[in-house]
Design a protein around this motif. Structure first.
Motif, PDB file in Angstrom:
ATOM      1  N   GLY A  74     -31.208  43.127  10.628  1.00  0.00           N
ATOM      2  CA  GLY A  74     -30.321  44.113  11.248  1.00  0.00           C
ATOM      3  C   GLY A  74     -28.953  43.547  11.576  1.00  0.00           C
ATOM      4  O   GLY A  74     -27.924  44.186  11.317  1.00  0.00           O
ATOM      5  N   ILE A  75     -28.918  42.342  12.132  1.00  0.00           N
ATOM      6  CA  ILE A  75     -27.642  41.711  12.465  1.00  0.00           C
ATOM      7  C   ILE A  75     -26.870  41.380  11.188  1.00  0.00           C
ATOM      8  O   ILE A  75     -25.656  41.594  11.107  1.00  0.00           O
ATOM      9  N   CYS A  76     -27.574  40.889  10.176  1.00  0.00           N
ATOM     10  CA  CYS A  76     -26.904  40.573   8.901  1.00  0.00           C
ATOM     11  C   CYS A  76     -26.322  41.832   8.263  1.00  0.00           C
ATOM     12  O   CYS A  76     -25.207  41.802   7.728  1.00  0.00           O
ATOM     13  N   LEU A  77     -27.040  42.927   8.328  1.00  0.00           N
ATOM     14  CA  LEU A  77     -26.540  44.189   7.780  1.00  0.00           C
ATOM     15  C   LEU A  77     -25.302  44.658   8.547  1.00  0.00           C
ATOM     16  O   LEU A  77     -24.325  45.111   7.945  1.00  0.00           O
ATOM     17  N   LEU A  78     -25.337  44.507   9.857  1.00  0.00           N
ATOM     18  CA  LEU A  78     -24.179  44.867  10.675  1.00  0.00           C
ATOM     19  C   LEU A  78     -22.952  44.075  10.235  1.00  0.00           C
ATOM     20  O   LEU A  78     -21.869  44.628  10.032  1.00  0.00           O
ATOM     21  N   TRP A  79     -23.126  42.773  10.056  1.00  0.00           N
ATOM     22  CA  TRP A  79     -22.009  41.932   9.628  1.00  0.00           C
ATOM     23  C   TRP A  79     -21.593  42.266   8.188  1.00  0.00           C
ATOM     24  O   TRP A  79     -20.410  42.281   7.892  1.00  0.00           O
ATOM     25  N   ARG A  80     -22.556  42.518   7.330  1.00  0.00           N
ATOM     26  CA  ARG A  80     -22.243  42.832   5.941  1.00  0.00           C
ATOM     27  C   ARG A  80     -21.354  44.067   5.851  1.00  0.00           C
ATOM     28  O   ARG A  80     -20.453  44.140   5.017  1.00  0.00           O
ATOM     29  N   ARG A  81     -21.580  45.025   6.740  1.00  0.00           N
ATOM     30  CA  ARG A  81     -20.767  46.248   6.744  1.00  0.00           C
ATOM     31  C   ARG A  81     -19.402  46.023   7.392  1.00  0.00           C
ATOM     32  O   ARG A  81     -18.410  46.578   6.946  1.00  0.00           O
ATOM     33  N   ALA A  82     -19.356  45.226   8.457  1.00  0.00           N
ATOM     34  CA  ALA A  82     -18.124  45.040   9.214  1.00  0.00           C
ATOM     35  C   ALA A  82     -17.255  43.904   8.669  1.00  0.00           C
ATOM     36  O   ALA A  82     -16.038  44.031   8.610  1.00  0.00           O
ATOM     37  N   GLN A  83     -17.874  42.797   8.290  1.00  0.00           N
ATOM     38  CA  GLN A  83     -17.149  41.623   7.791  1.00  0.00           C
ATOM     39  C   GLN A  83     -17.971  40.987   6.674  1.00  0.00           C
ATOM     40  O   GLN A  83     -18.618  39.961   6.877  1.00  0.00           O
ATOM     41  N   PRO A  84     -17.960  41.590   5.490  1.00  0.00           N
ATOM     42  CA  PRO A  84     -18.823  41.109   4.403  1.00  0.00           C
ATOM     43  C   PRO A  84     -18.609  39.637   4.048  1.00  0.00           C
ATOM     44  O   PRO A  84     -19.563  38.951   3.659  1.00  0.00           O
ATOM     45  N   GLU A  85     -17.416  39.147   4.232  1.00  0.00           N
ATOM     46  CA  GLU A  85     -17.134  37.751   3.898  1.00  0.00           C
ATOM     47  C   GLU A  85     -17.837  36.772   4.836  1.00  0.00           C
ATOM     48  O   GLU A  85     -17.991  35.602   4.516  1.00  0.00           O
ATOM     49  N   ARG A  86     -18.293  37.230   5.993  1.00  0.00           N
ATOM     50  CA  ARG A  86     -18.974  36.372   6.968  1.00  0.00           C
ATOM     51  C   ARG A  86     -20.495  36.552   6.974  1.00  0.00           C
ATOM     52  O   ARG A  86     -21.208  35.834   7.658  1.00  0.00           O
ATOM     53  N   ALA A  87     -21.015  37.509   6.222  1.00  0.00           N
ATOM     54  CA  ALA A  87     -22.442  37.862   6.306  1.00  0.00           C
ATOM     55  C   ALA A  87     -23.365  36.691   5.984  1.00  0.00           C
ATOM     56  O   ALA A  87     -24.351  36.457   6.694  1.00  0.00           O
ATOM     57  N   GLU A  88     -23.084  35.946   4.955  1.00  0.00           N
ATOM     58  CA  GLU A  88     -23.954  34.813   4.586  1.00  0.00           C
ATOM     59  C   GLU A  88     -23.910  33.719   5.643  1.00  0.00           C
ATOM     60  O   GLU A  88     -24.945  33.120   5.963  1.00  0.00           O
ATOM     61  N   ALA A  89     -22.726  33.465   6.194  1.00  0.00           N
ATOM     62  CA  ALA A  89     -22.617  32.451   7.250  1.00  0.00           C
ATOM     63  C   ALA A  89     -23.382  32.881   8.500  1.00  0.00           C
ATOM     64  O   ALA A  89     -24.048  32.059   9.143  1.00  0.00           O
ATOM     65  N   VAL A  90     -23.318  34.159   8.823  1.00  0.00           N
ATOM     66  CA  VAL A  90     -24.051  34.676   9.979  1.00  0.00           C
ATOM     67  C   VAL A  90     -25.554  34.530   9.761  1.00  0.00           C
ATOM     68  O   VAL A  90     -26.286  34.139  10.673  1.00  0.00           O
ATOM     69  N   ALA A  91     -26.021  34.816   8.557  1.00  0.00           N
ATOM     70  CA  ALA A  91     -27.445  34.655   8.243  1.00  0.00           C
ATOM     71  C   ALA A  91     -27.874  33.207   8.460  1.00  0.00           C
ATOM     72  O   ALA A  91     -28.926  32.936   9.061  1.00  0.00           O
ATOM     73  N   ALA A  92     -27.069  32.267   7.999  1.00  0.00           N
ATOM     74  CA  ALA A  92     -27.383  30.841   8.179  1.00  0.00           C
ATOM     75  C   ALA A  92     -27.360  30.457   9.659  1.00  0.00           C
ATOM     76  O   ALA A  92     -28.211  29.690  10.135  1.00  0.00           O
ATOM     77  N   GLU A  93     -26.393  31.011  10.418  1.00  0.00           N
ATOM     78  CA  GLU A  93     -26.307  30.721  11.846  1.00  0.00           C
ATOM     79  C   GLU A  93     -27.525  31.267  12.590  1.00  0.00           C
ATOM     80  O   GLU A  93     -28.028  30.632  13.519  1.00  0.00           O
ATOM     81  N   LEU A  94     -28.003  32.430  12.178  1.00  0.00           N
ATOM     82  CA  LEU A  94     -29.213  32.986  12.793  1.00  0.00           C
ATOM     83  C   LEU A  94     -30.425  32.103  12.533  1.00  0.00           C
ATOM     84  O   LEU A  94     -31.235  31.858  13.429  1.00  0.00           O
ATOM     85  N   THR A 142     -12.724  43.011  16.741  1.00  0.00           N
ATOM     86  CA  THR A 142     -12.031  43.194  15.457  1.00  0.00           C
ATOM     87  C   THR A 142     -12.498  44.436  14.706  1.00  0.00           C
ATOM     88  O   THR A 142     -11.752  44.983  13.897  1.00  0.00           O
ATOM     89  N   ARG A 143     -13.716  44.881  14.973  1.00  0.00           N
ATOM     90  CA  ARG A 143     -14.277  46.051  14.285  1.00  0.00           C
ATOM     91  C   ARG A 143     -14.961  46.973  15.301  1.00  0.00           C
ATOM     92  O   ARG A 143     -16.191  47.054  15.350  1.00  0.00           O
ATOM     93  N   PRO A 144     -14.183  47.663  16.138  1.00  0.00           N
ATOM     94  CA  PRO A 144     -14.791  48.514  17.168  1.00  0.00           C
ATOM     95  C   PRO A 144     -15.682  49.617  16.595  1.00  0.00           C
ATOM     96  O   PRO A 144     -16.586  50.105  17.278  1.00  0.00           O
ATOM     97  N   GLU A 145     -15.467  49.969  15.349  1.00  0.00           N
ATOM     98  CA  GLU A 145     -16.305  51.000  14.727  1.00  0.00           C
ATOM     99  C   GLU A 145     -17.759  50.539  14.554  1.00  0.00           C
ATOM    100  O   GLU A 145     -18.643  51.359  14.309  1.00  0.00           O
ATOM    101  N   ALA A 146     -18.011  49.241  14.706  1.00  0.00           N
ATOM    102  CA  ALA A 146     -19.374  48.708  14.593  1.00  0.00           C
ATOM    103  C   ALA A 146     -20.178  48.906  15.881  1.00  0.00           C
ATOM    104  O   ALA A 146     -21.380  48.667  15.901  1.00  0.00           O
TER     105      ALA A 146
END
Length: 136
Positions: free
Chosen positions: A31-51, A87-91
């Motif tokens: 769920g968190i990775c999907l949130l990032w993928r939609r809001a900041q796709p360039e950071r999604a893989e890094a967020v997955a690794a951080e999780l 940075t992405r209040p729509e999220a």
């Protein structure tokens, strides 16, 4: 930043970290990775690794009997999520739905606004929730 969004970031960080050592950890991660993928796709893989790293750190801390690590990791994720919302209040709505889905008991309580005016020797006691007053 909207105070309710800041509160949501705190709730999300605590909820996320608390779920990382349960059977729901994969759902929380996805769920968190999907949130990032939609809001900041360039950071999604890094967020997955951080999780994944956060989960490993938390599991190791539990084995070592280190209770402070959970709070530290929750604070780190609160900061990450808060920055995402800045940075992405729509999220915000998507995050709220995710947290409600993952842990319905973690719902953010509505904002409480209180106003009071006192004069003379008047006393005013206000609370957003529980309050105990002992007069001496």
């Amino acid at each position: 930043m909207d105070p309710e969004a800041a509160l949501l970031a705190g709730t999300a960080g605590a909820t996320l970290v608390s779920l990382l050592t349960t059977e729901a950890w994969q759902r929380a991660r996805d769920g968190i990775c999907l949130l990032w993928r939609r809001a900041q796709p360039e950071r999604a893989e890094a967020v997955a690794a951080e999780l994944d790293t956060t989960r490993s750190d938390l599991l190791a801390a539990e084995v070592a009997g280190d209770p402070d690590t959970r709070d530290e990791l929750a604070a780190e994720w609160q900061g990450r999520i808060r920055r995402l919302l800045v940075t992405r209040p729509e999220a915000t709505d998507a995050l709220r739905r995710l947290i409600d889905d993952l842990d319905p008991t973690a719902s953010v309580v509505s904002t409480v606004t209180q106003r009071a005016t006192a004069s003379g020797e008047a006393r005013i006691y206000q609370a957003g929730r529980d309050q105990n007053v002992t007069r001496r």
